[in-house]
Design a protein around this motif. Structure first.
Motif, PDB file in Angstrom:
ATOM      1  N   LEU A 166       0.823  -1.214   0.000  1.00 33.44           N
ATOM      2  CA  LEU A 166       0.000   0.000   0.000  1.00 33.44           C
ATOM      3  C   LEU A 166       0.855   1.260   0.000  1.00 33.44           C
ATOM      4  CD1 LEU A 166      -2.790  -1.100   2.476  1.00 33.44           C
ATOM      5  CD2 LEU A 166      -3.067  -0.567   0.042  1.00 33.44           C
ATOM      6  N   LEU A 167       1.947   1.226   0.735  1.00 27.64           N
ATOM      7  CA  LEU A 167       2.865   2.362   0.762  1.00 27.64           C
ATOM      8  C   LEU A 167       3.472   2.595  -0.622  1.00 27.64           C
ATOM      9  CD1 LEU A 167       4.210   4.492   2.565  1.00 27.64           C
ATOM     10  CD2 LEU A 167       5.960   2.791   3.115  1.00 27.64           C
ATOM     11  N   GLY A 168       3.875   1.523  -1.298  1.00 24.00           N
ATOM     12  CA  GLY A 168       4.442   1.646  -2.642  1.00 24.00           C
ATOM     13  C   GLY A 168       3.429   2.133  -3.661  1.00 24.00           C
ATOM     14  N   ALA A 169       2.217   1.599  -3.607  1.00 20.46           N
ATOM     15  CA  ALA A 169       1.171   2.009  -4.552  1.00 20.46           C
ATOM     16  C   ALA A 169       0.775   3.469  -4.309  1.00 20.46           C
ATOM     17  CB  ALA A 169      -0.048   1.099  -4.428  1.00 20.46           C
TER      18      ALA A 169
ATOM     19  N   PHE B 176       3.648   5.807  -5.325  1.00 23.90           N
ATOM     20  CA  PHE B 176       3.711   5.973  -6.775  1.00 23.90           C
ATOM     21  C   PHE B 176       2.635   6.947  -7.243  1.00 23.90           C
ATOM     22  CE2 PHE B 176       1.773   5.070 -10.836  1.00 23.90           C
ATOM     23  CZ  PHE B 176       2.837   5.319 -11.684  1.00 23.90           C
ATOM     24  N   ASN B 177       1.404   6.745  -6.783  1.00 17.77           N
ATOM     25  CA  ASN B 177       0.306   7.604  -7.238  1.00 17.77           C
ATOM     26  C   ASN B 177       0.459   9.043  -6.765  1.00 17.77           C
ATOM     27  OD1 ASN B 177      -1.012   5.733  -8.807  1.00 17.77           O
ATOM     28  ND2 ASN B 177      -2.293   5.010  -7.140  1.00 17.77           N
ATOM     29  N   PHE B 178       0.980   9.240  -5.553  1.00 19.41           N
ATOM     30  CA  PHE B 178       1.195  10.607  -5.070  1.00 19.41           C
ATOM     31  C   PHE B 178       2.297  11.284  -5.871  1.00 19.41           C
ATOM     32  CE2 PHE B 178       2.723  13.869  -2.094  1.00 19.41           C
ATOM     33  CZ  PHE B 178       1.534  14.571  -1.941  1.00 19.41           C
ATOM     34  N   TYR B 179       3.381  10.561  -6.132  1.00 17.04           N
ATOM     35  CA  TYR B 179       4.456  11.103  -6.982  1.00 17.04           C
ATOM     36  C   TYR B 179       3.911  11.446  -8.370  1.00 17.04           C
ATOM     37  CZ  TYR B 179       8.399  11.073 -10.171  1.00 17.04           C
ATOM     38  OH  TYR B 179       9.290  11.403 -11.162  1.00 17.04           O
TER      39      TYR B 179
ATOM     40  N   VAL C 297      -5.959  12.269  -2.883  1.00 16.79           N
ATOM     41  CA  VAL C 297      -6.561  11.779  -1.633  1.00 16.79           C
ATOM     42  C   VAL C 297      -6.474  10.256  -1.580  1.00 16.79           C
ATOM     43  CG1 VAL C 297      -8.765  11.507  -0.397  1.00 16.79           C
ATOM     44  CG2 VAL C 297      -8.031  13.772  -1.166  1.00 16.79           C
ATOM     45  N   ALA C 298      -6.750   9.597  -2.697  1.00 19.12           N
ATOM     46  CA  ALA C 298      -6.620   8.130  -2.738  1.00 19.12           C
ATOM     47  C   ALA C 298      -5.178   7.712  -2.472  1.00 19.12           C
ATOM     48  CB  ALA C 298      -7.098   7.595  -4.085  1.00 19.12           C
TER      49      ALA C 298
ATOM     50  N   ILE D 143      -1.119   5.493   1.379  1.00 18.95           N
ATOM     51  CA  ILE D 143       0.122   5.672   2.140  1.00 18.95           C
ATOM     52  C   ILE D 143      -0.172   5.565   3.639  1.00 18.95           C
ATOM     53  CG2 ILE D 143       1.881   7.368   2.812  1.00 18.95           C
ATOM     54  CD1 ILE D 143       1.735   8.395  -0.125  1.00 18.95           C
ATOM     55  N   ALA D 144      -1.191   6.262   4.099  1.00 21.38           N
ATOM     56  CA  ALA D 144      -1.535   6.249   5.529  1.00 21.38           C
ATOM     57  C   ALA D 144      -1.907   4.844   5.995  1.00 21.38           C
ATOM     58  CB  ALA D 144      -2.677   7.226   5.809  1.00 21.38           C
ATOM     59  N   LEU D 145      -2.721   4.142   5.220  1.00 18.54           N
ATOM     60  CA  LEU D 145      -3.103   2.781   5.595  1.00 18.54           C
ATOM     61  C   LEU D 145      -1.882   1.857   5.586  1.00 18.54           C
ATOM     62  CD1 LEU D 145      -5.263   0.772   6.390  1.00 18.54           C
ATOM     63  CD2 LEU D 145      -5.787   0.462   3.954  1.00 18.54           C
ATOM     64  N   GLY D 146      -1.022   2.007   4.602  1.00 20.51           N
ATOM     65  CA  GLY D 146       0.194   1.194   4.556  1.00 20.51           C
ATOM     66  C   GLY D 146       1.083   1.431   5.761  1.00 20.51           C
ATOM     67  N   LEU D 147       1.287   2.703   6.119  1.00 22.48           N
ATOM     68  CA  LEU D 147       2.105   3.016   7.299  1.00 22.48           C
ATOM     69  C   LEU D 147       1.458   2.484   8.569  1.00 22.48           C
ATOM     70  CD1 LEU D 147       3.206   6.656   6.436  1.00 22.48           C
ATOM     71  CD2 LEU D 147       4.675   4.616   6.528  1.00 22.48           C
TER      72      LEU D 147
END
Length: 143
Positions: free
Chosen positions: A84-87, A90-93, A122-123, A128-132
């Motif tokens: 989730l952090l990687g996905a 990537f999307n935030f970048y 936001v997605a 990222i938040a859920l992954g962390l």
């Protein structure tokens, strides 16, 4: 082994998010190409290179997972948080750097772009938040 679990998850998340972006937004919906500042042919070539990189990241991450499983060191919950952090990363970048700073492409053209930008980012931040959270929760379980 914990670092390898994180790297495997980050690469898998990045690869899958890029794969979905390429497949859905580039190929199926035709909203944009990876590089929209040139001809259609260049846009298609950039999509192909983008697709290849996402595929290599995904497959490479699965080799790392296979190695972790062979050594009985795979931590699926920690890996899932890293996915989730990687996905999300990537999307935030993509949504901030590639869309706004570098202006390689936008999510869509000829529409009011703000709702798309907000939803995209936001997605990404939510993933990222859920992954962390998942990674931190897993770490707390071992303390």
């Amino acid at each position: 082994m914990e670092k390898q679990n994180v790297w495997a998850g980050l690469l898998f998340g990045l690869g899958v998010a890029a794969f979905i972006d390429e497949t859905v937004f580039h190929q199926l919906l035709h909203w944009h190409h990876f590089y929209d500042k040139s001809t259609m042919a260049i846009g298609l070539v950039s999509d192909g290179l983008f697709h290849a990189v996402s595929w290599f990241a995904t497959v490479g991450s699965l080799f790392l997972v296979a190695d972790l499983r062979r050594r009985q060191a795979w931590q699926p919950k920690h890996w899932a948080g890293a996915v989730l952090l990687g996905a999300g990363g990537f999307n935030f970048y993509d949504g901030t750097i590639q869309h706004k700073v570098m202006r390689l492409h936008q999510i869509r053209y000829n529409v009011e772009i703000l709702p798309y930008d907000i939803l995209w980012n936001v997605a990404a931040v939510s993933a990222i938040a859920l992954g962390l959270y998942l990674m931190k929760r897993r770490e707390a379980a071992y303390e």
